[in-house]
Enzyme design. Sequence first.
Site, PDB file in Angstrom:
ATOM      1  N   THR A 185      -6.941  33.281 -17.992  1.00 22.23           N
ATOM      2  CA  THR A 185      -7.921  32.550 -17.183  1.00 22.23           C
ATOM      3  C   THR A 185      -9.244  33.291 -17.226  1.00 22.23           C
ATOM      4  O   THR A 185      -9.272  34.499 -17.473  1.00 22.23           O
ATOM      5  CB  THR A 185      -7.491  32.472 -15.703  1.00 22.23           C
ATOM      6  OG1 THR A 185      -7.350  33.811 -15.239  1.00 22.23           O
ATOM      7  CG2 THR A 185      -6.199  31.742 -15.536  1.00 22.23           C
ATOM      8  N   GLU A 330      -4.031  27.061 -15.563  1.00 21.39           N
ATOM      9  CA  GLU A 330      -2.697  27.154 -14.965  1.00 21.39           C
ATOM     10  C   GLU A 330      -1.937  25.829 -14.996  1.00 21.39           C
ATOM     11  O   GLU A 330      -0.747  25.793 -14.674  1.00 21.39           O
ATOM     12  CB  GLU A 330      -2.812  27.610 -13.493  1.00 21.39           C
ATOM     13  CG  GLU A 330      -3.186  29.081 -13.324  1.00 21.39           C
ATOM     14  CD  GLU A 330      -4.693  29.322 -13.303  1.00 21.39           C
ATOM     15  OE1 GLU A 330      -5.455  28.458 -13.800  1.00 21.39           O
ATOM     16  OE2 GLU A 330      -5.114  30.375 -12.791  1.00 21.39           O
ATOM     17  N   LYS A 440     -21.281  27.100   3.412  1.00 23.13           N
ATOM     18  CA  LYS A 440     -20.990  26.918   4.834  1.00 23.13           C
ATOM     19  C   LYS A 440     -22.258  27.172   5.642  1.00 23.13           C
ATOM     20  O   LYS A 440     -22.672  28.307   5.829  1.00 23.13           O
ATOM     21  CB  LYS A 440     -19.871  27.855   5.292  1.00 23.13           C
ATOM     22  CG  LYS A 440     -19.320  27.438   6.631  1.00 23.13           C
ATOM     23  CD  LYS A 440     -17.933  27.965   6.859  1.00 23.13           C
ATOM     24  CE  LYS A 440     -17.252  27.204   7.988  1.00 23.13           C
ATOM     25  NZ  LYS A 440     -15.949  27.721   8.326  1.00 23.13           N
ATOM     26  N   TRP A 445     -19.666  22.291   6.195  1.00 21.48           N
ATOM     27  CA  TRP A 445     -19.546  22.489   4.747  1.00 21.48           C
ATOM     28  C   TRP A 445     -20.519  21.588   3.984  1.00 21.48           C
ATOM     29  O   TRP A 445     -20.673  20.420   4.309  1.00 21.48           O
ATOM     30  CB  TRP A 445     -18.131  22.180   4.287  1.00 21.48           C
ATOM     31  CG  TRP A 445     -17.108  23.145   4.816  1.00 21.48           C
ATOM     32  CD1 TRP A 445     -16.201  22.892   5.807  1.00 21.48           C
ATOM     33  CD2 TRP A 445     -16.900  24.480   4.403  1.00 21.48           C
ATOM     34  NE1 TRP A 445     -15.438  24.011   6.025  1.00 21.48           N
ATOM     35  CE2 TRP A 445     -15.845  25.004   5.183  1.00 21.48           C
ATOM     36  CE3 TRP A 445     -17.505  25.312   3.451  1.00 21.48           C
ATOM     37  CZ2 TRP A 445     -15.374  26.300   5.036  1.00 21.48           C
ATOM     38  CZ3 TRP A 445     -17.032  26.603   3.312  1.00 21.48           C
ATOM     39  CH2 TRP A 445     -15.972  27.095   4.098  1.00 21.48           C
TER      40      TRP A 445
HETATM   41  P1  AMP Z   1     -10.364  26.676 -16.144  1.00 15.47           P
HETATM   42  O1  AMP Z   1      -8.992  27.158 -15.850  1.00 15.47           O
HETATM   43  O2  AMP Z   1     -11.276  27.768 -16.620  1.00 15.47           O
HETATM   44  O3  AMP Z   1     -10.375  25.506 -17.058  1.00 15.47           O
HETATM   45  O4  AMP Z   1     -11.013  26.203 -14.768  1.00 15.47           O
HETATM   46  C1  AMP Z   1     -10.378  25.263 -13.932  1.00 15.47           C
HETATM   47  C2  AMP Z   1     -11.317  24.833 -12.855  1.00 15.47           C
HETATM   48  O5  AMP Z   1     -12.378  24.038 -13.402  1.00 15.47           O
HETATM   49  C3  AMP Z   1     -10.694  23.918 -11.821  1.00 15.47           C
HETATM   50  O6  AMP Z   1      -9.969  24.634 -10.859  1.00 15.47           O
HETATM   51  C4  AMP Z   1     -11.906  23.210 -11.234  1.00 15.47           C
HETATM   52  O7  AMP Z   1     -12.563  24.015 -10.281  1.00 15.47           O
HETATM   53  C5  AMP Z   1     -12.800  23.069 -12.436  1.00 15.47           C
HETATM   54  N1  AMP Z   1     -12.676  21.710 -12.995  1.00 15.47           N
HETATM   55  C6  AMP Z   1     -11.945  21.310 -14.038  1.00 15.47           C
HETATM   56  N2  AMP Z   1     -12.110  19.989 -14.278  1.00 15.47           N
HETATM   57  C7  AMP Z   1     -12.970  19.531 -13.342  1.00 15.47           C
HETATM   58  C8  AMP Z   1     -13.540  18.259 -13.031  1.00 15.47           C
HETATM   59  N3  AMP Z   1     -13.305  17.174 -13.764  1.00 15.47           N
HETATM   60  N4  AMP Z   1     -14.361  18.182 -11.969  1.00 15.47           N
HETATM   61  C9  AMP Z   1     -14.641  19.267 -11.213  1.00 15.47           C
HETATM   62  N5  AMP Z   1     -14.153  20.488 -11.457  1.00 15.47           N
HETATM   63  C10 AMP Z   1     -13.319  20.636 -12.512  1.00 15.47           C
END
Ligand code: AMP
Length: 540
Positions: A185, A330, A440, A445
Site C-alpha cells: 500500500t 486491500e 473538522k 465536518w
Molecule cells: P489505494 O489502495 O492506494 O488504491 O487507495 C485506496 C483509496 O483510494 C480508498 O480508500 C479511497 O480513499 C480512494 N479511492 C479509491 N477509489 C475512489 C473513488 N472512486 N472515489 C473516491 N475515493 C477513492
Amino acid sequence: MLGNMMFQPLLISSMIEHAGRYHADSPVISKNTDLSITETTWGKVHENSKRFANALQALGAQFGDRIATIAWNNHRHLESWYAISGSGMVCHTINPRLFPEQLVFIINDAADKALLFDKTFLPLIKAVKPMLKSVEHYICLDAPDASVAEQLPDVQFYDELIAQQPAAFEWPVFDEQTASSLCYTSGTTGHPKGVLYSHRSTVLHSYAICLPDSLNVSARDIMLPVVPMFHVNAWGTPYAAAMTGCTLVLPGPGLDGASLANMIDAFKVSVALGVPTIWQGLINAAQQSGSKLESLKRNVVGGSACPPAMLKAFKEQFDCETIHAWGMTETSPLGSACQFKAKHQHLSDAEQLQIRLSQGRPPFGVDLRITDAEKGTHELERDGRTSGNLQIKGHWIISNYFGKAESALTADGWFDTGDIATLNEDGFLKISDRSKDLIKSGGEWISSVELENLAMGHPKIAMAAVIAAAHPKWDERPVLIAVKKPEADLSDAEILDYYADKIAKWQIPDKVIFVDSIPLSGTGKMLKKDLRELYGNALL
Ligand code: AMP
C-alpha cells in the site's frame, strides 16, 4: 452430503491456458520502453509465459519465492506475471515512483529472490542494489543490451532467457489459497504494508470485474489499462483480459494525454481504465488535437473521486460512458462500480448524473456497511444520508497484512477502509472523504472532496486540492490549493465568489493558494499529506 461435481482449484494458470487455447489470435499490443510498438497475441503470450516459467525453474526459483517486477504495462511484464504466479511463485509488483528507501524496505521485507525491470529503471536498480539483501537475479525485460550489461555486470536479459527454453511447461496444480501476488500500500504513515493476494481471490475478482454491472468486459473489447500493473495489479485487468480473451493494449511509459489519445485512436480502444489525473491529461490533449476518441465507449475512473466536470466532458464531448468505481489495494481492488439498475434508466440526465457521481454498488462477492466512528462495529442506516466508516468483507478482501500475524479486521470480521461514506437502500456508495482528509470546523465536518469537485468545475482551474488548515478559533478550516489553466487570469475573490451559490457559507474555503503544480503520488493521486505539511499553517 457433498455434491458430485468436479473440483478444480481456481488457479491463475487456468486463465492464461484459456486465453492461449481459445483466444490465441487475439492481439496484445504493447508500447516498449523505446516507444516502439510490439504486436503480439494471447497465443504468443501464453507460449512465452511457459518459456519464462522454465527459465525461472532453471534459475533455481522455488514454489513460494517472491519475484519482484519494476516495469511498465507491457507484453514482457504480462508474460512474466503468468509465468511467476502460474508456477506457484509470488509476483511482487513494485511502484517505481516510491522513494529509494521505501523501495529497499519493501524488497527486503518481501525477501524477493529475483528482480525483473524495464530498462528505464536501470539507474534506480543500480542505486538500490547494494542495499538489497535477498535478490539473487537481476533480469532486464528486454533484448540483450551491452550498455545495460556494462552498468549492471550480472544482469540477465529476458529475451535471451526465454529463447533458451522450450515452450512446453506443465503448470503445477496446488491449493487455490496459495499466494499469487503481492502489492504494498502507498503507506501514508509508517512503512508500506504488503497485501498478499491468492489464486482464489484473484480468479473470483476477475469474474466479478467482467460482469456487465461492473466493467462489462467481453471478447469484443479492446482494453487499455492505463492504471499501472504495480497499482493493485492494474485493477485486475490483465487477468480479466485473459479470462475474456479481449484485445489488450498496453501503454508502456506513454501515460501523458497525447500518447494515450494516439493509442486510443490507433488501436480503436473501446474501454480504458485509470485515475482522474490521467483522464484530465487525456481530455486536455484530445481537446487540443481535435480527436473525438471515437472508438472509446467506456472509461473507468477510480483511485480518487471522479469530478462532475470530468464525467460531463466524457459524455458530452466524447460520447463516452464513465464508470465510476471504488476500491483499494486491500480490496483487490473492486469494491463497487457505478452502473444503473432498471429503475434508473428513464431518469432525467440531471438525476442520472447524480447517480453516476456516486461510486456505485458492490458486485456479488463483496459486502459493504457503514458504522459509527465511536462504536466501531455498530451499523448505521442505509439511507443515503447517514455517513460513517466504510467497512467491507468478501472473497477478495484482505484478512491480514503480509508477514503480520494479527488480523487486519474488526472483531466481527470486516475490514475498515478508512473512508467515510454513505450507502443508500440499493447499496450505492458515496465516499465523502478519507477520514484523515475530512475537515473538522468548529465541530462540523466539511468534505474536502466536495469542495475540490466544485473547484474542478470552474473553467479556469486545472487541478484543485482542499486541505484542513489549523485555525485558532475553529480548529480547522478549508484551504483551497489550485493550479490555474494555462494563461487563465483568476483571482482569489473570483473563485470564492464562485462557491457562494453552491455551498453553505461556512463551508467556503478561508483562503486560496495558487500553485504551479500539485504533488502527485506514485499512482497519480494528489498528495494531500504533503500539502498539509506545506500549507497546514497557512491560517495561523
Ligand atoms: P489505494 O489502495 O492506494 O488504491 O487507495 C485506496 C483509496 O483510494 C480508498 O480508500 C479511497 O480513499 C480512494 N479511492 C479509491 N477509489 C475512489 C473513488 N472512486 N472515489 C473516491 N475515493 C477513492
